[in-house]
Design a protein around this motif. Structure first.
Motif, mmCIF file in Angstrom:
data_model
loop_
_atom_site.group_PDB
_atom_site.id
_atom_site.type_symbol
_atom_site.label_atom_id
_atom_site.label_comp_id
_atom_site.label_asym_id
_atom_site.label_seq_id
_atom_site.Cartn_x
_atom_site.Cartn_y
_atom_site.Cartn_z
ATOM 1 N N SER A 96 0.830 -1.203 0.000
ATOM 2 C CA SER A 96 0.000 0.000 0.000
ATOM 3 C C SER A 96 0.871 1.262 0.000
ATOM 4 C CB SER A 96 -0.967 -0.006 1.183
ATOM 5 O OG SER A 96 -0.280 -0.033 2.403
ATOM 6 N N TYR A 97 2.040 1.194 0.620
ATOM 7 C CA TYR A 97 2.936 2.353 0.657
ATOM 8 C C TYR A 97 3.509 2.663 -0.735
ATOM 9 C CZ TYR A 97 6.874 5.348 1.803
ATOM 10 O OH TYR A 97 7.761 6.393 1.843
ATOM 11 N N TYR A 98 4.051 1.640 -1.412
ATOM 12 C CA TYR A 98 4.692 1.861 -2.708
ATOM 13 C C TYR A 98 3.689 1.970 -3.854
ATOM 14 C CZ TYR A 98 9.171 1.189 -0.493
ATOM 15 O OH TYR A 98 10.271 1.340 0.305
ATOM 16 N N ASN A 99 2.557 1.308 -3.757
ATOM 17 C CA ASN A 99 1.457 1.419 -4.701
ATOM 18 C C ASN A 99 1.921 1.390 -6.169
ATOM 19 O OD1 ASN A 99 -1.075 1.710 -5.732
ATOM 20 N ND2 ASN A 99 -1.509 3.667 -4.750
ATOM 21 N N LEU A 100 2.591 0.308 -6.550
ATOM 22 C CA LEU A 100 3.095 0.183 -7.923
ATOM 23 C C LEU A 100 1.978 0.241 -8.966
ATOM 24 C CD1 LEU A 100 5.918 -2.507 -7.803
ATOM 25 C CD2 LEU A 100 6.077 -0.036 -7.586
ATOM 26 N N GLU A 101 0.787 -0.199 -8.589
ATOM 27 C CA GLU A 101 -0.330 -0.150 -9.532
ATOM 28 C C GLU A 101 -0.593 1.290 -9.971
ATOM 29 O OE1 GLU A 101 -0.229 -1.774 -6.621
ATOM 30 O OE2 GLU A 101 -1.562 -3.497 -6.623
ATOM 31 N N ARG A 102 -0.503 2.228 -9.046
ATOM 32 C CA ARG A 102 -0.707 3.635 -9.385
ATOM 33 C C ARG A 102 0.505 4.184 -10.121
ATOM 34 N NH1 ARG A 102 0.574 8.348 -7.321
ATOM 35 N NH2 ARG A 102 1.309 7.525 -5.333
ATOM 36 N N LEU A 103 1.703 3.833 -9.646
ATOM 37 C CA LEU A 103 2.936 4.302 -10.280
ATOM 38 C C LEU A 103 2.979 3.896 -11.755
ATOM 39 C CD1 LEU A 103 5.752 5.610 -9.929
ATOM 40 C CD2 LEU A 103 6.595 3.323 -9.370
ATOM 41 N N TRP A 104 2.577 2.665 -12.037
ATOM 42 C CA TRP A 104 2.558 2.154 -13.410
ATOM 43 C C TRP A 104 1.131 2.128 -13.951
ATOM 44 C CZ3 TRP A 104 7.092 2.196 -15.545
ATOM 45 C CH2 TRP A 104 8.229 2.005 -14.763
ATOM 46 N N GLY A 105 0.374 3.168 -13.643
ATOM 47 C CA GLY A 105 -1.040 3.247 -14.016
ATOM 48 C C GLY A 105 -1.319 3.191 -15.500
ATOM 49 N N ASP A 106 -0.335 3.518 -16.330
ATOM 50 C CA ASP A 106 -0.539 3.471 -17.784
ATOM 51 C C ASP A 106 -0.444 2.052 -18.342
ATOM 52 O OD1 ASP A 106 -0.836 6.208 -17.796
ATOM 53 O OD2 ASP A 106 1.237 6.615 -18.404
ATOM 54 N N ALA A 107 0.043 1.129 -17.548
ATOM 55 C CA ALA A 107 0.168 -0.270 -18.002
ATOM 56 C C ALA A 107 -1.207 -0.935 -17.950
ATOM 57 C CB ALA A 107 1.146 -1.028 -17.115
ATOM 58 N N SER A 108 -1.488 -1.735 -18.965
ATOM 59 C CA SER A 108 -2.778 -2.433 -18.971
ATOM 60 C C SER A 108 -2.677 -3.724 -18.162
ATOM 61 C CB SER A 108 -3.231 -2.722 -20.404
ATOM 62 O OG SER A 108 -2.275 -3.490 -21.079
ATOM 63 N N ARG A 109 -3.781 -4.066 -17.517
ATOM 64 C CA ARG A 109 -3.839 -5.303 -16.731
ATOM 65 C C ARG A 109 -4.127 -6.476 -17.646
ATOM 66 N NH1 ARG A 109 -6.183 -4.564 -10.681
ATOM 67 N NH2 ARG A 109 -5.009 -2.694 -10.199
ATOM 68 N N ILE A 110 -3.536 -7.604 -17.293
ATOM 69 C CA ILE A 110 -3.729 -8.841 -18.044
ATOM 70 C C ILE A 110 -4.645 -9.739 -17.224
ATOM 71 C CG2 ILE A 110 -2.571 -10.889 -18.954
ATOM 72 C CD1 ILE A 110 -0.039 -9.165 -19.019
ATOM 73 N N PRO A 111 -5.666 -10.297 -17.842
ATOM 74 C CA PRO A 111 -6.514 -11.221 -17.081
ATOM 75 C C PRO A 111 -5.736 -12.489 -16.713
ATOM 76 C CG PRO A 111 -7.236 -11.054 -19.379
ATOM 77 C CD PRO A 111 -6.097 -10.102 -19.201
ATOM 78 N N LEU A 112 -5.950 -12.958 -15.496
ATOM 79 C CA LEU A 112 -5.274 -14.155 -15.003
ATOM 80 C C LEU A 112 -6.300 -15.240 -14.725
ATOM 81 C CD1 LEU A 112 -2.840 -12.428 -12.488
ATOM 82 C CD2 LEU A 112 -2.247 -13.396 -14.720
#
Length: 118
Positions: A96-112
């Motif tokens: 929650s501190y580093y929040n890479l999802e927000r940092l790399w917000g332009d990257a698209s998510r891949i369905p798993l």
């Protein structure tokens, strides 16, 4: 083995070790570091180490070289570098501190394909 299969295998290992909030990001258009990031977290240091250790063991089993395993001793943020795929295994607080999802917000998510009842 194709790279998307490697992503899926790592995600399955994370899921098997009860990692939480497992996501995969396609980094092709946003970073030169890796083609894919997988991000997940565990709730304590032992679980974080267990997830990372199992990823390494699974990659060894299928003949894929783990280039680096960093942060294992502290188990707050372990980086498992499999070349074109980098898995970030966080302790819940660090995630929650580093929040890479927000940092790399332009990257698209891949369905798993994880957490499916068979």
């Amino acid at each position: 083995m194709e790279i998307k299969e490697i992503v899926q295998q790592i995600a399955l290992v994370c899921d098997d070790k009860r990692a939480e909030d497992i996501i995969a990001l396609d980094m092709h258009d946003v970073s030169l570091v890796a083609d894919y990031f997988i991000i997940c977290h565990g709730n304590n240091e032992r679980q974080v180490q267990s997830i990372a250790r199992e990823i390494k063991d699974k990659m060894d089993e299928i003949g894929i070289d783990v280039k680096r395993l960093e942060g294992f001793e502290q188990a707050r943020w372990i980086l498992v570098d499999v070349g074109d795929v980098v898995c970030h295994v966080f302790h819940k607080d660090e995630r929650s501190y580093y929040n890479l999802e927000r940092l790399w917000g332009d990257a698209s998510r891949i369905p798993l394909e994880i957490g499916l009842e068979g």
